[in-house]
Design a protein around this motif. Structure first.
Motif, mmCIF file in Angstrom:
data_model
loop_
_atom_site.group_PDB
_atom_site.id
_atom_site.type_symbol
_atom_site.label_atom_id
_atom_site.label_comp_id
_atom_site.label_asym_id
_atom_site.label_seq_id
_atom_site.Cartn_x
_atom_site.Cartn_y
_atom_site.Cartn_z
ATOM 1 N N ALA A 29 0.862 -1.185 0.000
ATOM 2 C CA ALA A 29 0.000 0.000 0.000
ATOM 3 C C ALA A 29 0.891 1.225 0.000
ATOM 4 N N VAL A 30 0.495 2.217 -0.775
ATOM 5 C CA VAL A 30 1.260 3.461 -0.850
ATOM 6 C C VAL A 30 0.350 4.602 -0.435
ATOM 7 N N VAL A 32 -0.292 8.474 -0.041
ATOM 8 C CA VAL A 32 0.173 9.705 -0.667
ATOM 9 C C VAL A 32 -0.569 10.879 -0.047
ATOM 10 N N THR A 167 4.903 8.120 -7.200
ATOM 11 C CA THR A 167 4.039 7.548 -8.238
ATOM 12 C C THR A 167 4.730 6.389 -8.941
ATOM 13 N N ALA A 170 4.763 3.237 -6.702
ATOM 14 C CA ALA A 170 3.474 2.539 -6.683
ATOM 15 C C ALA A 170 3.240 1.778 -7.985
ATOM 16 N N SER A 171 3.552 2.402 -9.110
ATOM 17 C CA SER A 171 3.344 1.755 -10.405
ATOM 18 C C SER A 171 4.228 0.522 -10.558
ATOM 19 N N ARG A 183 -3.450 2.136 -3.380
ATOM 20 C CA ARG A 183 -3.015 3.527 -3.253
ATOM 21 C C ARG A 183 -4.009 4.241 -2.363
ATOM 22 N N ASP A 185 -4.871 7.826 -0.993
ATOM 23 C CA ASP A 185 -4.656 9.275 -1.057
ATOM 24 C C ASP A 185 -5.188 9.910 0.218
#
Length: 918
Positions: A29-30, A32, A167, A170-171, A183, A185
């Motif tokens: 999990a990222v 942001v 970014t 995550a990609s 992701r 946010d």
């Protein structure tokens, strides 16, 4: 720990990710969010229920973003201290090993994976991702990719500000574990959550004041906390700055130090850097903590938030900032062993550079450090800046440029290496130094593909130097190497190689530079002997190189031992070659040399195929593919593992699938490599299909011939004639086969043992009728030499040839060959033998488990399938890749004769597997 309000949806998504990693899967999990949105606090809350033993952490700090592995230092330390961490600990050890080759970052990544695999389920938290150095980011990717491929258990939860780096991270993870990367946010808190947090932070405020805080904070937890502490002052940062001016001088000085350091400092570090007594430092720290601008955790002090740090730095006078950088740099330099702790020394040089202070002796120590290859491009760039900004008249500058050039070459930055070598040549005070620099420039230019410039610098080096035996060997070796690989090799280039090697043997090898020159000369001599197919010279050069490298350069020793094994194989000494390759494979794995381990896996698997041991070859291939899934399969020899996998597919699986796989592989290869691949396909088709596939065989020989003409390699052209004769004879094209054999006989001045066996086989097939005596002598000779696969194929030829004179004996020989092939796992050879038996009217049957013995790994897979395990679950339990599991399941279904997993589960009892349901 500070208050946590809201974020229930975000927290739930992170909890789901962590649950996957703890329970045996791979997920990421990222998070942001803008500065002040509460990313770090969210990570802390999400990990509250994770056992400390399962938790690993990385934190990025802006001043260390160019320091390789700075963010991962604690993670690597924890893994090295745990079970399975011995190899990692050895790699990171400050102890200097004279035999240790330059440390590649890939070794650290692979050793970390092994340690993590032994560690068990883990959750890796990565905070301030936007400042995590590139090598630490690469480590995260590597660990995720390796865990996904080997069935490991890992959850990565990373947080960072919106940026290209975040970014991209995550990609990239999404490509490794599709569908398993979330992701998150981090938007501002909603009004209700912000109000709840405001009331918790400032319970004394009335409704109007609390609502004003909500409006002014914009939903940012950090701004809300500062506003609550400053009683609603809009200019929070200005208010903090004013408070600092009102605070004591010591508190202001400490805050400035922490801001410049950019990461938490222990109180003892503060005492040393400031020259204070402990009591004084502690008093200043308490004042800052009380004001909320500094936090203290696990004994270390740090600025409470990067936004505040930015504000402090903005108000800091340049002179004070430079002085603090100088103090930090000098402290780091004095507190470390420059030879051992290369990354800490890099930090020291970086701080001193920011201070505008030049310490060339430290830069030299850094450039010469045994672990310098960990510095990467960022460290290299810093060294270049230090050298370029120093006084050119300083004697240290020339020495630093020499070391920068050597580091650039080790990092494959040949552009930088060429530039530095030319600087050294320009400023050289004597002809010998200039000649050596020009030689290095020639090497770099050749590596860049600029052969004209390389040749010019080499000629300049020849004309510049006086009498120096070591340089003489180096120059002749380089000239030979460039000629050998600049198109078709010539007799002159091979003569140069022998000259260099002979001169190298006369050097005094007690000197390190002389030994290095000797190793290179012997390597080039081996290459020349390989192109001449002079096996005796190949064996001699490889053996001498291995002996010369022993105790001096581990990787050179193992690489030359592998070259020796290949030469021994060519000489027909299969058992010696096998034992040598197995030793290299084992040692390269033990010493964590991933690329060399891959090379050895390819050659070990290939030699097992030659011996006819397909079962063991599959096991070696499986281990090699598992490693390749982590580090990539960039073959440094002629072929990669896909070449071996194609042959095993052909022999032990579906022969047509193996053929097609090899053709796909050849499409991406060079013309040089494709010569062997196309001729191999021709032979495969001929062995399986005979005259029925004559047209396909001819097409492949034509393709191989076209590639050979482009490649211009005499050795490959010679080998092609013999292979073509073998394939054409098996499809009944006897005139063409005879012509190819005649051409080979003219060209091959030194036929090796296997060549003689193949020639006998072809000669036997060219007779009318085929000569049984020649064929029997050929397969007995193959068996004696350890060429088990050749022996099996020649047995089939002999059985077919016997049909005209002794059908009973022919049937017995073909049946025996089918059984031998089945026991060795050579299913395709078995099927061809059985096809010949059926043509003689012998009834054959599809053998069950007894006829198609399962390997130990296949038995384990069969049992897990019978117990209802999915392919991902099997991969996790057996620590192999999912691709490998898919292949095993396919093989098991085929061997057992089951159409699907349900049928396999029903039949598993008949396989006599321990633990199977009855």
């Amino acid at each position: 720990m500070s208050l946590f309000v809201g974020r229930s949806d975000e927290l739930a998504r992170l909890a789901d990710t962590i649950a996957v990693g703890v329970s045996g899967g791979v997920a990421a999990a990222v998070v942001v969010g803008e500065a002040g949105s509460g990313k770090s606090r969210l990570l802390a809350e999400a990990s509250r229920e994770v056992l400390p033993s399962n938790l690993l952490a990385m934190v990025g700090y802006e001043p260390e973003s160019a320091v390789p592995l700075a963010a991962a230092a604690d993670t690597l330390h924890d893994l090295a201290e745990g079970p399975g961490g011995n190899a990692l600990a050895l790699l990171l050890s400050p102890a200097v090993d004279a035999e240790r080759s330059p440390l590649e970052p890939l070794q650290v990544l692979e050793a970390a994976h092994r340690a993590l695999h032994a560690h068990g389920p883990a959750v890796l938290l990565v905070d301030d991702l936007q400042w995590v150095d590139r090598l630490s980011v690469a480590l995260c990717h590597f660990l995720v990719r390796a865990a996904a491929a080997s069935g490991g258990s890992l959850a990565v939860v990373a947080a960072g500000r919106p940026s290209g780096a975040v970014t991209s991270f995550a990609s990239s993870l999404a490509n490794v574990v599709p569908g398993s990367v979330a992701r998150v946010d981090l938007n501002p808190l909603n009004p209700e959550e912000t109000l709840a947090l405001a009331r918790a932070l400032a319970p004394h405020l009335d409704d109007t004041a609390a609502q004003a805080l909500v409006t002014r904070s914009g939903g940012s937890p950090y701004w809300l906390a500062l506003l609550a502490r400053s009683r609603g002052d809009v200019d929070v940062i200005g208010r903090v700055s004013a408070q600092m001016r009102e605070a004591g001088a010591d508190a202001s000085d400490l805050l400035a130090l922490l801001a410049v350091a950019g990461r938490p400092l222990a109180l003892a570090d503060v005492v040393r850097l400031q020259g204070w007594e402990t009591r004084r430092a502690d008093h200043a720290a308490r004042e800052l903590v009380a004001r909320g601008v500094v936090v203290q955790s696990t004994g270390a002090l740090g600025v409470s938030h990067d936004l505040l740090r930015d504000a402090v730095l903005a108000d800091l006078p340049d002179e004070l900032r430079r002085d603090l950088h100088r103090r930090i740099g000098e402290s780091l330099a004095s507190a470390t062993d420059a030879v051992a702790d290369v990354l800490r020394l890099l930090q020291a040089v970086d701080h001193l550079h920011r201070a505008g202070v030049t310490r060339l002796h430290l830069a030299l120590d850094l450039a010469r450090a045994p672990r310098r290859t960990l510095l990467g491009d960022d460290g290299l760039e810093l060294l270049v800046q230090v050298a370029d900004e120093a006084d050119p008249a300083d004697a240290h500058v020339a020495a630093l440029n020499v070391e920068i050039e050597a580091l650039s070459s080790a990092l494959a930055r040949h552009d930088v290496a060429l530039e530095r070598a030319m600087l050294v040549a320009r400023d050289a005070e004597d002809e010998l130094t200039r000649a050596r620099a020009l030689l290095r420039a020639a090497r770099s230019a050749f590596a860049l593909g600029d052969r004209r410039t390389a040749r010019r610098h080499l000629l300049e080096a020849h004309s510049a130097y006086g009498i120096d035996d070591v340089l003489d060997v180096e120059l002749v070796s380089e000239e030979s190497m460039q000629e050998l690989w600049s198109g078709a090799p010539t007799a002159h280039s091979r003569k140069l190689a022998r000259t260099a090697a002979n001169r190298a043997r006369a050097l005094d090898l007690s000197d390190g530079s002389a030994r290095a020159a000797c190793l290179e000369a012997l390597r080039v001599e081996h290459e020349a002997a390989y192109q001449e197919d002079d096996v005796e010279a190949m064996v001699r050069a490889a053996r001498q190189r291995a002996e010369t490298a022993f105790g001096f350069d581990l990787e050179a020793h193992l690489s030359s031992s592998l070259a020796l094994a290949r030469a021994l194989r060519r000489a027909g000494r299969i058992e010696d070659a096998f034992e040598c390759t197995e030793r290299v494979w084992s040692e390269a794995h033990r010493r964590v040399l991933p690329r060399l381990t891959l090379d050895a896996a390819y050659w070990l698997g290939t030699m097992l195929v030659v011996r006819g041991d397909l079962v063991r070859a599959q096991e070696v291939l499986e281990e090699g593919e598992s490693l390749a899934s982590r580090v990539g399969d960039e073959a440094r020899g002629r072929h990669g593992l896909e070449r071996l996998a194609s042959e095993i597919d052909y022999l032990a699986g579906d022969w047509r699938r193996g053929v097609n796989r090899l053709l796909r592989y050849s499409a991406d290869g060079s013309d040089h490599a494709s010569v062997e691949l196309h001729q191999l396909v021709a032979l495969w088709l001929a062995q399986v299909g005979g005259p029925e596939l004559a047209e396909e065989v001819a097409d492949q020989i034509s393709a191989a011939t076209a590639c050979s003409e482009i490649a211009g390699c005499p050795r490959c052209a010679t080998e092609l004639h013999l292979a073509a004769a073998d394939a054409l004879a098996h499809v009944g094209k006897l005139d063409a086969a005879s012509a190819a054999l005649r051409q080979w006989t003219v060209l091959q001045r030194r036929p090796q043992p296997r060549d003689v066996i193949v020639r006998s086989r072809v000669a036997a097939l060219l007779e009318t009728p085929p000569s049984v005596d020649l064929l029997e002598r050929a397969f007995h000779s193959a068996e004696e030499r350890g060429l088990g696969l050749d022996a099996l194929w020649t047995r089939i030829d002999s059985g077919v040839a016997l049909v005209a004179s002794d059908r009973v004996r022919a049937k017995a020989l073909l049946a025996e060959t089918a059984d031998l092939a089945a026991s060795s796992g050579a299913r395709t050879v078995q099927e061809v033998a059985e096809k010949r038996l059926r043509a003689l009217g012998v009834r054959t049957w599809r053998r069950g488990p007894a006829g198609h013995a399962l390997t130990e790994r296949e038995r384990a897979v069969a049992l897990l399938v019978a117990q209802g395990a999915s392919n991902p679950e099997i991969a996790q339990q057996l620590f192999v890749s999912r691709k490998t599991v898919e292949r095993h399941v396919t093989n098991v279904l085929r061997k057992v004769g089951a159409r699907n997993r349900a049928e396999l589960a029903a039949r598993v009892g008949a396989l006599d597997l321990e633990g199977a349901h009855r």
